[in-house]
Design an enzyme around this catalytic site. Structure first.
Site, PDB file in Angstrom:
ATOM      1  N   LYS A 140       0.847  -1.206   0.000  1.00  0.00           N
ATOM      2  CA  LYS A 140       0.000   0.000   0.000  1.00  0.00           C
ATOM      3  C   LYS A 140       0.877   1.249   0.000  1.00  0.00           C
ATOM      4  O   LYS A 140       1.480   1.594   1.018  1.00  0.00           O
ATOM      5  CB  LYS A 140      -0.909   0.060   1.240  1.00  0.00           C
ATOM      6  CG  LYS A 140      -1.933   1.192   1.106  1.00  0.00           C
ATOM      7  CD  LYS A 140      -2.629   1.548   2.388  1.00  0.00           C
ATOM      8  CE  LYS A 140      -2.047   2.744   3.083  1.00  0.00           C
ATOM      9  NZ  LYS A 140      -2.029   3.979   2.308  1.00  0.00           N
ATOM     10  N   CYS A 148      12.976  11.949   6.278  1.00  0.00           N
ATOM     11  CA  CYS A 148      13.247  11.382   7.608  1.00  0.00           C
ATOM     12  C   CYS A 148      14.666  11.704   8.048  1.00  0.00           C
ATOM     13  O   CYS A 148      14.940  11.883   9.225  1.00  0.00           O
ATOM     14  CB  CYS A 148      13.025   9.877   7.581  1.00  0.00           C
ATOM     15  SG  CYS A 148      14.020   9.049   6.330  1.00  0.00           S
ATOM     16  N   GLU A 162      10.479   1.826   9.887  1.00  0.00           N
ATOM     17  CA  GLU A 162      11.370   2.947   9.551  1.00  0.00           C
ATOM     18  C   GLU A 162      10.560   4.214   9.799  1.00  0.00           C
ATOM     19  O   GLU A 162       9.644   4.517   9.039  1.00  0.00           O
ATOM     20  CB  GLU A 162      11.797   2.861   8.079  1.00  0.00           C
ATOM     21  CG  GLU A 162      12.619   1.638   7.733  1.00  0.00           C
ATOM     22  CD  GLU A 162      14.011   1.682   8.339  1.00  0.00           C
ATOM     23  OE1 GLU A 162      14.496   2.770   8.673  1.00  0.00           O
ATOM     24  OE2 GLU A 162      14.611   0.600   8.482  1.00  0.00           O
ATOM     25  N   GLU A 189       9.510  16.411  14.779  1.00  0.00           N
ATOM     26  CA  GLU A 189       9.856  16.348  13.362  1.00  0.00           C
ATOM     27  C   GLU A 189       9.025  17.391  12.610  1.00  0.00           C
ATOM     28  O   GLU A 189       7.820  17.235  12.470  1.00  0.00           O
ATOM     29  CB  GLU A 189       9.537  14.936  12.847  1.00  0.00           C
ATOM     30  CG  GLU A 189      10.129  14.653  11.512  1.00  0.00           C
ATOM     31  CD  GLU A 189       9.781  13.262  11.007  1.00  0.00           C
ATOM     32  OE1 GLU A 189       8.636  12.812  11.197  1.00  0.00           O
ATOM     33  OE2 GLU A 189      10.657  12.631  10.386  1.00  0.00           O
TER      34      GLU A 189
HETATM   35  P1  NAD Z   1       2.215   8.381   7.825  1.00  0.00           P
HETATM   36  O1  NAD Z   1       2.645   7.664   9.039  1.00  0.00           O
HETATM   37  O2  NAD Z   1       1.116   9.375   7.950  1.00  0.00           O
HETATM   38  O3  NAD Z   1       1.733   7.351   6.691  1.00  0.00           O
HETATM   39  C1  NAD Z   1       2.570   6.315   6.236  1.00  0.00           C
HETATM   40  C2  NAD Z   1       1.721   5.238   5.598  1.00  0.00           C
HETATM   41  O4  NAD Z   1       0.919   4.629   6.610  1.00  0.00           O
HETATM   42  C3  NAD Z   1       0.757   5.758   4.533  1.00  0.00           C
HETATM   43  O5  NAD Z   1       0.674   4.826   3.468  1.00  0.00           O
HETATM   44  C4  NAD Z   1      -0.574   5.813   5.290  1.00  0.00           C
HETATM   45  O6  NAD Z   1      -1.706   5.715   4.465  1.00  0.00           O
HETATM   46  C5  NAD Z   1      -0.441   4.588   6.179  1.00  0.00           C
HETATM   47  N1  NAD Z   1      -1.309   4.578   7.363  1.00  0.00           N
HETATM   48  C6  NAD Z   1      -1.923   5.621   7.965  1.00  0.00           C
HETATM   49  N2  NAD Z   1      -2.660   5.186   9.016  1.00  0.00           N
HETATM   50  C7  NAD Z   1      -2.496   3.847   9.082  1.00  0.00           C
HETATM   51  C8  NAD Z   1      -2.987   2.827   9.943  1.00  0.00           C
HETATM   52  N3  NAD Z   1      -3.820   3.106  10.947  1.00  0.00           N
HETATM   53  N4  NAD Z   1      -2.603   1.558   9.732  1.00  0.00           N
HETATM   54  C9  NAD Z   1      -1.751   1.260   8.725  1.00  0.00           C
HETATM   55  N5  NAD Z   1      -1.272   2.180   7.855  1.00  0.00           N
HETATM   56  C10 NAD Z   1      -1.637   3.457   8.030  1.00  0.00           C
HETATM   57  O7  NAD Z   1       3.531   9.052   7.217  1.00  0.00           O
HETATM   58  P2  NAD Z   1       3.658  10.030   5.971  1.00  0.00           P
HETATM   59  O8  NAD Z   1       3.121  11.365   6.386  1.00  0.00           O
HETATM   60  O9  NAD Z   1       3.130   9.363   4.749  1.00  0.00           O
HETATM   61  O10 NAD Z   1       5.262  10.101   5.803  1.00  0.00           O
HETATM   62  C11 NAD Z   1       6.071  10.930   6.534  1.00  0.00           C
HETATM   63  C12 NAD Z   1       6.692  10.194   7.714  1.00  0.00           C
HETATM   64  O11 NAD Z   1       7.434   9.071   7.252  1.00  0.00           O
HETATM   65  C13 NAD Z   1       7.686  11.050   8.468  1.00  0.00           C
HETATM   66  O12 NAD Z   1       7.518  10.859   9.842  1.00  0.00           O
HETATM   67  C14 NAD Z   1       9.032  10.494   8.009  1.00  0.00           C
HETATM   68  O13 NAD Z   1      10.104  10.709   8.905  1.00  0.00           O
HETATM   69  C15 NAD Z   1       8.722   9.056   7.863  1.00  0.00           C
HETATM   70  N6  NAD Z   1       9.713   8.421   6.990  1.00  0.00           N
HETATM   71  C16 NAD Z   1      10.672   7.600   7.545  1.00  0.00           C
HETATM   72  C17 NAD Z   1      11.656   7.036   6.738  1.00  0.00           C
HETATM   73  C18 NAD Z   1      12.722   6.134   7.303  1.00  0.00           C
HETATM   74  O14 NAD Z   1      13.348   5.418   6.525  1.00  0.00           O
HETATM   75  N7  NAD Z   1      12.976   6.132   8.609  1.00  0.00           N
HETATM   76  C19 NAD Z   1      11.650   7.293   5.366  1.00  0.00           C
HETATM   77  C20 NAD Z   1      10.665   8.128   4.842  1.00  0.00           C
HETATM   78  C21 NAD Z   1       9.691   8.671   5.663  1.00  0.00           C
END
Ligand code: NAD
Length: 503
Positions: free
Chosen positions: A191, A300, A266, A398
């Site tokens: 997803k 991130c 991650e 963040e």
């Molecule tokens: P998010 O946590 O809002 O969403 C990530 C994914 O999770 C999306 O596909 C979303 O639809 C899904 N999601 C949302 N609610 C869910 C649930 N209840 N159950 C399962 N899945 C669910 O994050 P975002 O805003 O898309 O991305 C930004 C974040 O990602 C930042 O915090 C960033 O630091 C982190 N990030 C981390 C890394 C890493 O490698 N450590 C890399 C890229 C981004």
């Protein structure tokens, strides 16, 4: 006041949005209830994509397809060399379609096109690396357990993996997970973010063309609560590989605990770059700007905290500001752009809120500071905030925008204290010409990666992941495929039974 950004409308603006169907069991399908999600380009403001929107029924169908492909399909059973050949073919096809995929990511996420090309090129390299690991994955044998025993430890694919990815590096992040799961012999339900799903659907087509059997990879567009949550709680899913925010990561881990699934997380970061007076200040200043503003800070690994020695703070910040002023902000599709659009108006308001709160808390705007006027899309000026203290929200949370917070130190102990004083532990950077200083910081920082006299480089060979609330487990590196396996111990006994229990 700067002149408003003049964003040119690309050819896509006058066309109907491209449509994408769900990929389930090798078939392209609409949602059963016909729902769709429309994505507008944050840099231009026109509808660029429309995806079929999955719900609980589609999750069930996709998991069942992945389960069937795992239980009785050829993928987990074929020779590793055959899986590797399919992954290599996929890498070649990604390379052939690099420009198309980069353009989709740039249009949907607002990232600069030149950077998107680098990301897709990096992804090609990762798919090839994963193919090499498919062939070297192996278990262990123990012939030292006595003459009648032989212990063999197998590495078997763990089963169906749910892969959930964020919007900031749409194609790169799925490429840090899926090829390794496939190399191990797993099957998957993927997803992508509801805002940036297009390039993952293109990947689905590429994988079918590369010869992956139906059901091995299934792709669903949809929202977290409707699609992500059931992908995590489904009893036939054995592992969840999640990249996203720490907040959703915690919810995901709690949901996965129901059936004790393996999780790989991650998550967010609040990374510091520490600059000492003896550093190459020209290089460090460039890295400070890169760390703070790359991908509009929606990263991130962003070096969102600049931790600089008091003695050089004024001079160093003058250099940083001079470079920040030269950073080209604007049209994601312009080859020269370094900072593109913010992912959404809501997110931009959140980032601006951190800057306003920092001013209220005693910080001052040293450079930039607000939304840029433009004829289309949403853009923020790269911003440097001085006078930040460790207790401020902007120093602890963040921000995920082009905002660099400056903190200062006088001793190495203080620098380490500041660097470690957040709930996160993803990465850090240190700049000094002194090996003792570099080593002390590299050893003292509690984070998964430390860059020494460089920043934010990445190689498939090197493991990546976070300490503390930045995550669980590691991606990439030589053990990346092992993560998607279970160990099975087999004990062979030969000859007469030894160690009789009853007699
Ligand atoms: P998010 O946590 O809002 O969403 C990530 C994914 O999770 C999306 O596909 C979303 O639809 C899904 N999601 C949302 N609610 C869910 C649930 N209840 N159950 C399962 N899945 C669910 O994050 P975002 O805003 O898309 O991305 C930004 C974040 O990602 C930042 O915090 C960033 O630091 C982190 N990030 C981390 C890394 C890493 O490698 N450590 C890399 C890229 C981004």
């Amino acid at each position: 006041m700067n002149a408003p950004l003049n964003i040119a409308m690309p050819a896509e603006a006058s066309q109907a949005p491209k449509t994408y169907k769900l990929l389930i069991d090798g078939k392209h399908l609409d949602a059963r209830d016909g729902r769709t999600i429309e994505r507008s380009s944050p840099g231009h403001g026109f509808a660029v994509s429309r995806y079929a929107q999955a719900g609980a029924a589609e999750v069930e169908a996709a998991v069942q397809a992945a389960h069937k492909a795992f239980e009785s399909g050829p993928w987990p059973r074929m020779k590793a060399s055959e899986r590797a050949a399919a992954l290599l073919k996929a890498a070649d096809l990604i390379e052939t379609r690099l420009e198309e995929i980069a353009r989709l990511d740039a249009l949907e996420s607002g990232k600069p096109i030149a950077q998107a090309r680098d990301e897709i090129g990096g992804a090609v390299d990762i798919w090839r690396y994963a193919a090499s690991l498919a062939r070297t994955l192996h278990g262990e044998s123990y012939a030292n357990l006595g003459d009648s025993m032989l212990g063999v430890v197998l590495r078997e694919p763990i089963g169906v993996v749910s892969i959930i990815t964020p919007w900031n590096f749409p194609f790169l992040i799925v490429s840090q997970k899926l090829p390794f799961a496939l190399a191990a012999g797993c099957t998957a339900v993927v997803k992508p973010s509801e805002m940036t799903s297009a390039s993952t659907f293109v990947l689905g087509d590429i994988l079918l063309e590369a010869g992956l059997p139906a059901g091995v990879v299934n792709i669903l567009a949809g929202f977290g609560a409707d699609v992500g949550a059931p992908m995590v709680s489904h009893p036939l899913v054995e592992m969840v590989s999640f990249t996203g925010s720490t907040r959703v990561g915690k919810m995901t881990m709690a949901a996965a605990s129901n059936s004790l699934k393996k999780v790989s997380m991650e998550l967010g970061g609040k990374n510091g770059q520490i600059v000492f007076p003896d550093a190459d200040l020209e290089a460090a200043a460039d890295a400070a700007v890169f760390g703070g503003f790359f991908n509009a800070g929606e990263c991130c690994n962003a070096g969102s905290r600049l931790i600089v020695h008091e003695a050089i703070a004024d001079e160093f910040l003058r250099r940083v500001k001079a470079l920040a002023d030269k950073v080209r902000v604007g049209d994601p599709l312009d080859d020269r752009t370094k900072v593109g659009a913010m992912i959404s108006a809501d997110h931009m308001a959140k980032v601006a809120g951190y800057v306003t709160a920092a001013k209220t808390d005693g910080g001052s705007i040293y450079s930039g500071g607000g939304q840029l006027a433009s004829n289309a899309g949403q853009y923020l000026d790269p911003t440097i905030v001085r006078g930040v203290t460790e207790d401020m929200a902007i120093a602890r949370e963040e921000v995920f925008g082009p905002v660099l917070s400056v903190l200062t130190f006088e001793t190495i102990e203080r620098a380490l204290h500041i660097a470690n004083n957040t709930p996160y532990g993803l990465s850090a950077g240190v700049w000094s010409a002194n090996i003792d200083t570099c080593m002390s910081v590299a050893r003292g920082v509690r984070s998964g990666t430390v860059w020494v006299n460089t920043f934010m480089e990445g190689y498939p060979e090197l493991p990546f992941g976070g300490y503390k609330q930045s995550g669980l487990g590691r991606e990439l590196g030589k053990r990346a495929v092992e993560d998607y396996t279970e160990e099975k111990t087999i004990q062979f006994h030969r000859g007469q039974r030894t160690g009789w229990w009853v007699g």
